[in-house]
Design a protein around this motif. Structure first.
Motif: not given
Length: 280
Positions: A171-200
Motif C-alpha cells: 500500500x505504501x507504493x504510490x498508485x502512479x506506479x500501478x497506473x504506469x505499469x497498466x499503461x504498458x500493458x502489464x497484467x496485475x500479477x506481473x505488476x505485483x511480482x515484477x514491479x511492486x514487490x521488489x520495491x517492498x
C-alpha cells in the motif's frame, strides 16, 4: 626553556573547568546489564564459597553451560522455523488481503486480525492440544513431537504480523506506479511480482526483523508446554543442584544474558536498516 609567543599574538588563558562540571563517562545499557550480571555472579560466588562445601554459582554455570547453550540453540531453531513457516503463509495472506475479490480480501483480513490480536500463549496451548501426536500419510505414521507443534503455534502470530507487513508495504507504493505499469500493458500479477514487490523488500525487512526478535524472545513460553528448551533446562539444572536459592538468580541471569546478546544486535541492525531504507 619556555618558548615565547610570536609577536602580535597574545597568550590566552583557558577557563578552569571544575571536576563536577566535566562530562562524565557515558555508559550504554549493555554495560549496565553486563555489570549487573557480573556483580550478581560474584556475589553468589562469594556466598557459596563462604560455606566451603558447595561449588560457586560461576562454577555451576560453567559446568552446565554446554547443556544450557544447547537448549538456547533449540530456542533459536524453533524461532527460525516459526519465522520461515509464518513468512511463507503470511506473504500469501497479505496478498490475499489485497485481492480485488471482496470476499477473499475480507476473509484474509479476518484471519489476520484474529491471529494478530490473540495471545501467543493461548495459541500455543490450542496447537499443543488440538494437533495430534502423530499423523498417518499413505500408510506411514509420522510423529509430531512437542517442539514441532510449538513451532506451528508460534508461526500463527508470525503469519498474521507478516501479512500486515506485506499489506502495508504494498500500500505504501504510490498508485502512479500501478497506473504506469497498466499503461504498458502489464497484467496485475506481473505488476505485483515484477514491479511492486521488489520495491517492498527494503520496506518490509526492518519490521520483519522486529517480528523475529519478538519470536526469539517468546520461544521461552514453550517451556510451559514441556518443550526442552533453555528455560526448561535451566529449571532442571537448578533442581539438580539441590534447589539452592543462591543459584536461582545466576542461572536465570545466564539465560537472560544469552537472549540479550542474541536479540540486541538484531534490534540495532534493524534501526540501522530503518535509517538506510527510510522512504522519503
Amino acid at each position: 626553556m619556555r618558548r615565547a609567543a610570536p609577536p602580535g599574538v597574545l597568550p590566552v588563558l583557558l577557563p578552569f573547568v571544575p571536576a563536577h562540571a566535566r562530562p562524565a563517562l557515558r555508559l550504554r545499557p549493555v554495560h549496565g546489564v553486563l555489570l549487573a550480571l557480573t556483580g550478581m555472579l560474584l556475589a553468589s560466588a562469594a556466598l557459596a564459597q563462604g560455606g566451603g562445601v558447595r561449588p560457586s554459582a560461576l562454577a555451576v554455570i560453567v559446568r552446565w553451560a554446554p547443556l544450557l547453550l544447547s537448549g538456547f540453540a533449540f530456542n533459536i531453531a524453533i524461532s527460525l522455523l516459526a519465522m520461515l513457516i509464518g513468512t511463507a503463509a503470511g506473504t500469501g495472506l497479505g496478498l490475499a488481503m489485497l485481492s480485488q475479490r471482496r470476499l477473499t480480501a475480507r476473509l484474509a483480513w479476518g484471519v489476520t486480525q484474529f491471529f494478530r490480536n490473540a495471545p501467543w500463549l493461548v495459541l500455543l496451548f490450542f496447537v499443543m492440544f488440538l494437533v495430534p501426536f502423530q499423523v498417518t500419510l499413505f500408510g506411514f505414521r509420522i510423529p509430531l513431537p512437542d517442539w514441532i507443534k510449538a513451532t506451528l503455534g508460534f508461526s500463527l502470530p508470525v503469519m498474521a504480523n507478516v501479512a500486515e507487513i506485506v499489506r502495508g508495504a504494498v500500500r505504501s507504493v504510490p498508485d502512479t506506479q500501478w497506473e504506469a505499469a497498466e499503461a504498458l500493458a502489464f497484467t496485475r500479477r506481473q505488476i505485483l511480482w515484477r514491479i511492486i514487490l521488489p520495491q517492498c523488500l527494503t520496506r518490509m525487512l526492518p519490521p520483519w526483523m522486529n517480528v523475529y526478535a519478538l519470536v526469539a524472545m517468546a520461544t521461552v513460553q514453550a517451556s510451559i508446554v514441556g518443550v526442552s528448551e533453555m528455560l526448561t533446562l535451566t529449571a532442571q539444572v537448578h533442581a539438580a543442584e539441590g534447589g539452592r536459592p543462591e543459584l536461582f538468580a545466576p542461572l536465570y541471569g545466564f539465560a537472560l544474558l544469552c537472549f540479550f546478546l542474541y536479540c540486541y544486535p538484531i534490534t540495532r541492525w534493524t534501526a540501522r536498516l530503518e535509517r538506510r531504507f527510510q522512504v522519503r
